[in-house]
Design an enzyme around this catalytic site. Structure first.
Site, PDB file in Angstrom:
ATOM      1  N   GLU A   1      15.095  -3.244   9.626  1.00  0.00           N
ATOM      2  CA  GLU A   1      14.767  -2.509   8.399  1.00  0.00           C
ATOM      3  C   GLU A   1      15.925  -1.616   7.949  1.00  0.00           C
ATOM      4  OE1 GLU A   1       9.949  -2.571   9.277  1.00  0.00           O
ATOM      5  OE2 GLU A   1      11.019  -0.662   9.447  1.00  0.00           O
TER       6      GLU A   1
ATOM      7  N   TYR B   1       8.190  -6.441   3.690  1.00  0.00           N
ATOM      8  CA  TYR B   1       6.834  -6.702   4.188  1.00  0.00           C
ATOM      9  C   TYR B   1       6.593  -8.183   4.506  1.00  0.00           C
ATOM     10  CZ  TYR B   1       5.167  -1.918   3.392  1.00  0.00           C
ATOM     11  OH  TYR B   1       4.960  -0.558   3.460  1.00  0.00           O
TER      12      TYR B   1
ATOM     13  N   ASN C   1      -1.087   5.148   2.048  1.00  0.00           N
ATOM     14  CA  ASN C   1      -1.038   5.938   3.287  1.00  0.00           C
ATOM     15  C   ASN C   1       0.281   6.674   3.462  1.00  0.00           C
ATOM     16  OD1 ASN C   1       0.577   3.808   3.911  1.00  0.00           O
ATOM     17  ND2 ASN C   1      -0.702   3.010   5.567  1.00  0.00           N
TER      18      ASN C   1
ATOM     19  N   LYS D   1       6.287   6.437   0.598  1.00  0.00           N
ATOM     20  CA  LYS D   1       5.793   5.449  -0.366  1.00  0.00           C
ATOM     21  C   LYS D   1       5.522   6.101  -1.724  1.00  0.00           C
ATOM     22  CE  LYS D   1       3.696   2.631   3.306  1.00  0.00           C
ATOM     23  NZ  LYS D   1       2.485   1.866   3.718  1.00  0.00           N
TER      24      LYS D   1
ATOM     25  N   HIS E   1       5.861   4.818   5.513  1.00  0.00           N
ATOM     26  CA  HIS E   1       6.075   3.706   6.427  1.00  0.00           C
ATOM     27  C   HIS E   1       7.026   4.164   7.516  1.00  0.00           C
ATOM     28  CE1 HIS E   1       7.452  -0.284   7.888  1.00  0.00           C
ATOM     29  NE2 HIS E   1       8.633   0.314   7.931  1.00  0.00           N
TER      30      HIS E   1
HETATM   31  P1  IDP Z   1       1.495   0.295   9.308  1.00  0.00           P
HETATM   32  O1  IDP Z   1       2.141   0.781   8.038  1.00  0.00           O
HETATM   33  O2  IDP Z   1       0.617   1.344   9.932  1.00  0.00           O
HETATM   34  O3  IDP Z   1       2.491  -0.312  10.285  1.00  0.00           O
HETATM   35  P2  IDP Z   1       0.668  -2.453   8.755  1.00  0.00           P
HETATM   36  O4  IDP Z   1      -0.502  -3.100   9.411  1.00  0.00           O
HETATM   37  O5  IDP Z   1       2.034  -2.875   9.197  1.00  0.00           O
HETATM   38  O6  IDP Z   1       0.475  -0.873   8.878  1.00  0.00           O
HETATM   39  O7  IDP Z   1       0.513  -2.704   7.191  1.00  0.00           O
HETATM   40  C1  IDP Z   1       1.582  -2.415   6.314  1.00  0.00           C
HETATM   41  C2  IDP Z   1       1.026  -1.664   5.123  1.00  0.00           C
HETATM   42  O8  IDP Z   1       0.153  -2.518   4.394  1.00  0.00           O
HETATM   43  C3  IDP Z   1       0.168  -0.455   5.476  1.00  0.00           C
HETATM   44  O9  IDP Z   1       0.923   0.711   5.744  1.00  0.00           O
HETATM   45  C4  IDP Z   1      -0.689  -0.308   4.233  1.00  0.00           C
HETATM   46  O10 IDP Z   1       0.017   0.338   3.184  1.00  0.00           O
HETATM   47  C5  IDP Z   1      -0.927  -1.768   3.852  1.00  0.00           C
HETATM   48  N1  IDP Z   1      -2.172  -2.290   4.446  1.00  0.00           N
HETATM   49  C6  IDP Z   1      -2.380  -2.651   5.727  1.00  0.00           C
HETATM   50  N2  IDP Z   1      -3.634  -3.102   5.908  1.00  0.00           N
HETATM   51  C7  IDP Z   1      -4.236  -3.020   4.723  1.00  0.00           C
HETATM   52  C8  IDP Z   1      -5.558  -3.326   4.252  1.00  0.00           C
HETATM   53  O11 IDP Z   1      -6.420  -3.770   4.998  1.00  0.00           O
HETATM   54  N3  IDP Z   1      -5.807  -3.102   2.920  1.00  0.00           N
HETATM   55  C9  IDP Z   1      -4.866  -2.608   2.060  1.00  0.00           C
HETATM   56  N4  IDP Z   1      -3.609  -2.311   2.474  1.00  0.00           N
HETATM   57  C10 IDP Z   1      -3.311  -2.502   3.766  1.00  0.00           C
HETATM   58 MG    MG Z   2       3.667  -2.043  10.107  1.00  0.00          MG
END
Ligand code: IDP
Ligand code: MG
Length: 152
Positions: free
Chosen positions: A128, A51, A114, A11, A117
């Site tokens: 994807e 997304y 984070n 990212k 992905h």
């Molecule tokens: P993942 O990447 O661990 O699969 P997902 O729940 O699929 O997590 O969420 C996709 C992305 O959305 C996350 O990697 C993160 O960047 C963002 N995200 C998820 N939950 C939150 C939140 O509560 N606040 C802000 N960003 C979030």
């Molecule tokens: Mg996810």
């Protein structure tokens, strides 16, 4: 164990923080095989399609702004159980919860920023990879080290 392919994206925060080499290096050293790689500035349309499952959630618009804010590195990685293996190497979504030893646990402090992905199932990996890579952009090849990664 059948080989799988999974989609991984470094990212904007991972690129800006100079962690591209670190993240690719971890996946390489694990023994996974890099079978596709490109750097791109993600547009609004691709971001929303990638997304789509999160549309309507409170963090969705911020997530789209983040992913389109600066270039990303899109990759395809191959190996036995690659989808689960890479998810476990990334760790839980929130860097504060992610255990040390994982990419998010070692480098992240945030739930949104984070670093990377990775596809969460073989079905989403297929979807994807088709969304991010055109036919012919992924490659298959043998590595001399392959016989040393697992028992025949
Ligand atoms: P993942 O990447 O661990 O699969 P997902 O729940 O699929 O997590 O969420 C996709 C992305 O959305 C996350 O990697 C993160 O960047 C963002 N995200 C998820 N939950 C939150 C939140 O509560 N606040 C802000 N960003 C979030
Ligand atoms: Mg996810």
């Amino acid at each position: 164990m059948a080989d799988q392919r999974t989609f991984v994206m470094i990212k904007p925060d991972g690129v800006q923080r100079g962690l591209v080499g670190e993240i690719i290096g971890r996946l390489e050293r694990k023994g996974l095989k890099l079978v596709g790689l490109k750097m791109l500035q993600v547009g609004e349309d691709l971001a929303r399609r990638h997304y789509a499952v999160h549309e309507g959630k409170p963090f969705f618009e911020g997530l789209i702004r983040f992913i389109t804010s600066s270039p990303v590195v899109a990759m395809a990685w191959e190996g036995p159980d690659a989808v689960d293996v890479v998810r476990r190497m990334l760790g839980p979504t929130d860097g504060r919860q992610a255990p040390p030893g994982t990419i998010r646990g070692d480098f992240g402090l945030d739930v949104g920023y984070n670093l990377a992905h990775a596809s969460d199932s073989p079905e989403s990996a297929a979807q994807e990879l088709a969304l991010w890579f055109a036919d012919g952009e992924l490659v298959g090849y043998q590595r001399a080290v392959d016989p040393w990664l697992r028992e025949a």
